[in-house]
Scaffold this motif. Structure first.
Motif, PDB file in Angstrom:
ATOM      1  N   UNK A 113       0.819  -1.213   0.000  1.00 15.15           N
ATOM      2  CA  UNK A 113       0.000   0.000   0.000  1.00 15.15           C
ATOM      3  C   UNK A 113       0.852   1.262   0.000  1.00 15.15           C
ATOM      4  N   UNK A 114       2.175   1.110   0.116  1.00 12.50           N
ATOM      5  CA  UNK A 114       3.077   2.254   0.184  1.00 12.50           C
ATOM      6  C   UNK A 114       3.666   2.569  -1.186  1.00 12.50           C
ATOM      7  N   UNK A 115       3.875   3.853  -1.449  1.00  6.16           N
ATOM      8  CA  UNK A 115       4.509   4.255  -2.692  1.00  6.16           C
ATOM      9  C   UNK A 115       6.029   4.157  -2.557  1.00  6.16           C
ATOM     10  N   UNK A 116       6.706   3.871  -3.682  1.00  7.37           N
ATOM     11  CA  UNK A 116       8.154   3.744  -3.696  1.00  7.37           C
ATOM     12  C   UNK A 116       8.741   4.716  -4.722  1.00  7.37           C
ATOM     13  N   UNK A 117      10.049   4.631  -4.923  1.00  7.74           N
ATOM     14  CA  UNK A 117      10.732   5.544  -5.832  1.00  7.74           C
ATOM     15  C   UNK A 117      10.364   5.252  -7.283  1.00  7.74           C
ATOM     16  N   UNK A 118      10.040   6.299  -8.026  1.00  7.81           N
ATOM     17  CA  UNK A 118       9.683   6.141  -9.444  1.00  7.81           C
ATOM     18  C   UNK A 118      10.938   5.967 -10.285  1.00  7.81           C
ATOM     19  N   UNK A 119      10.846   5.123 -11.324  1.00  7.44           N
ATOM     20  CA  UNK A 119      11.958   4.884 -12.233  1.00  7.44           C
ATOM     21  C   UNK A 119      11.882   5.774 -13.475  1.00  7.44           C
ATOM     22  N   UNK A 143      -4.894  -5.529 -17.830  1.00  8.24           N
ATOM     23  CA  UNK A 143      -4.966  -4.901 -16.515  1.00  8.24           C
ATOM     24  C   UNK A 143      -3.745  -5.207 -15.665  1.00  8.24           C
ATOM     25  N   UNK A 144      -3.261  -6.451 -15.745  1.00 10.12           N
ATOM     26  CA  UNK A 144      -2.062  -6.832 -14.993  1.00 10.12           C
ATOM     27  C   UNK A 144      -0.843  -6.062 -15.482  1.00 10.12           C
ATOM     28  N   UNK A 145      -0.749  -5.864 -16.804  1.00 10.20           N
ATOM     29  CA  UNK A 145       0.373  -5.102 -17.352  1.00 10.20           C
ATOM     30  C   UNK A 145       0.327  -3.644 -16.889  1.00 10.20           C
ATOM     31  N   UNK A 146      -0.874  -3.073 -16.876  1.00 15.85           N
ATOM     32  CA  UNK A 146      -1.012  -1.702 -16.388  1.00 15.85           C
ATOM     33  C   UNK A 146      -0.556  -1.595 -14.927  1.00 15.85           C
ATOM     34  N   UNK A 147      -1.058  -2.488 -14.080  1.00 13.10           N
ATOM     35  CA  UNK A 147      -0.701  -2.444 -12.662  1.00 13.10           C
ATOM     36  C   UNK A 147       0.807  -2.597 -12.489  1.00 13.10           C
ATOM     37  N   UNK A 182       6.400   3.701 -11.913  1.00  9.91           N
ATOM     38  CA  UNK A 182       6.010   4.956 -11.273  1.00  9.91           C
ATOM     39  C   UNK A 182       6.047   4.895  -9.752  1.00  9.91           C
ATOM     40  N   UNK A 183       6.216   3.679  -9.201  1.00 10.85           N
ATOM     41  CA  UNK A 183       6.319   3.544  -7.756  1.00 10.85           C
ATOM     42  C   UNK A 183       5.014   3.720  -7.007  1.00 10.85           C
ATOM     43  N   UNK A 184       3.876   3.543  -7.675  1.00 16.71           N
ATOM     44  CA  UNK A 184       2.579   3.706  -7.013  1.00 16.71           C
ATOM     45  C   UNK A 184       2.332   2.568  -6.024  1.00 16.71           C
ATOM     46  N   UNK A 185       1.586   2.873  -4.964  1.00 21.10           N
ATOM     47  CA  UNK A 185       1.050   1.821  -4.124  1.00 21.10           C
ATOM     48  C   UNK A 185       0.016   1.035  -4.903  1.00 21.10           C
ATOM     49  N   UNK A 186      -0.297  -0.189  -4.458  1.00 25.05           N
ATOM     50  CA  UNK A 186      -1.099  -1.084  -5.285  1.00 25.05           C
ATOM     51  C   UNK A 186      -2.542  -0.587  -5.456  1.00 25.05           C
ATOM     52  N   UNK A 187      -3.104   0.079  -4.460  1.00 24.07           N
ATOM     53  CA  UNK A 187      -4.468   0.599  -4.611  1.00 24.07           C
ATOM     54  C   UNK A 187      -4.495   1.731  -5.632  1.00 24.07           C
ATOM     55  N   UNK A 216      -5.696   3.761 -11.196  1.00 23.83           N
ATOM     56  CA  UNK A 216      -5.302   4.333 -12.475  1.00 23.83           C
ATOM     57  C   UNK A 216      -5.433   3.327 -13.614  1.00 23.83           C
ATOM     58  N   UNK A 217      -5.289   2.049 -13.289  1.00 24.88           N
ATOM     59  CA  UNK A 217      -5.536   1.013 -14.287  1.00 24.88           C
ATOM     60  C   UNK A 217      -6.973   1.058 -14.774  1.00 24.88           C
ATOM     61  N   UNK A 218      -7.913   1.342 -13.884  1.00 26.48           N
ATOM     62  CA  UNK A 218      -9.321   1.412 -14.272  1.00 26.48           C
ATOM     63  C   UNK A 218      -9.585   2.581 -15.220  1.00 26.48           C
TER      64      UNK A 218
END
Length: 249
Positions: A123-129, A155-159, A166-171, A176-178
């Protein structure tokens, strides 16, 4: 079509909306059932895009209302996902897709392993590449093109892209995938509707059911976060891989 089969298809739409809002892969449920109900492959795909648009739209709205999407930041993403889907739909008749069918199961298994073991799936964001703009201009239309041309696992590829690059948290990544899914669904639907293959009454009925299933699924994902989304992502990737591999046997 009998009333019983119609009702079963509508119920399948609800279940597909619930699953798709959390981890994608709703087409795993709806496409086979539409085909078994007697729709030819093109009509099944076209009708699935109609009902799937309700589900992805409902999930997108729910995630946005919970604060996981900023509309001012996703306009270009939506436009490029749609443009990619139109390009993919236009190219599908002119490009060999057998290599995709052969490679995709392996890719999805690898993605499932990543989702299962990567510490970034949280659920935590990380460093973007890479920057959001670079990601939107390159990765989004490529996946959108794949979605319009073939589809399973998009959808899996987007996530994966949102989390790894981009380092987004999974939620947030799922939210954004939606947005991308909704845009590519509408673009593909507009393209396929011109062929006359959409079963509108059935698609709309399934769409209403999927709308409410997706709303419930999105609320469930927001409430449970990575603890729910991670295992479902792994399961969906493996199921899609198994189905594609089985179809080639």
């Amino acid at each position: 079509m009998s009333l019983t089969i119609f009702a079963l298809l509508v119920a399948t739409g609800f279940a597909a909306g619930f699953v798709d809002a959390i981890a994608g892969g709703g087409g795993l449920l709806t496409l086979p059932v539409l085909t078994l109900a007697g729709l030819d492959p093109v009509s099944a795909i076209a009708t699935n895009k109609l009902q799937g648009s309700f589900g992805s739209g409902s999930a997108m709205r729910t995630y946005a209302r919970a604060g996981h999407i900023r509309w001012s930041e996703v306009g270009l993403l939506a436009a490029l996902a749609a443009a990619g889907a139109v390009a993919g739909a236009a190219l599908v008749a002119h490009l060999p897709v057998d290599w995709l069918k052969a490679v995709l199961p392996v890719a999805l298994v690898l993605i499932a392993v990543y989702f299962a073991f990567s510490p970034k799936i949280s659920d935590l964001e990380t460093h973007a590449r890479m920057s959001v703009k670079a990601f939107t201009l390159t990765i989004i239309p490529l996946i959108g093109c794949y979605d319009g041309m073939f589809g399973p696992g998009a959808g899996s590829f987007y996530v994966l892209g949102f989390v790894e690059l981009l380092g987004y948290g999974v939620v947030k990544a799922t939210a954004h995938t939606k947005v991308a899914n909704f845009s590519s669904n509408l673009a593909a639907l507009a393209t396929l509707a011109m062929t006359g293959h959409v079963w509108w009454i059935l698609g709309l009925a399934m769409g209403v059911a999927q709308f409410f299933g997706a709303r419930l699924g999105a609320h469930t994902a927001i409430r449970n976060g990575a603890a729910l989304i991670r295992p479902l992502l792994v399961t969906i990737c493996l199921l899609i891989a198994a189905r594609l591999a089985w179809a080639r046997m």
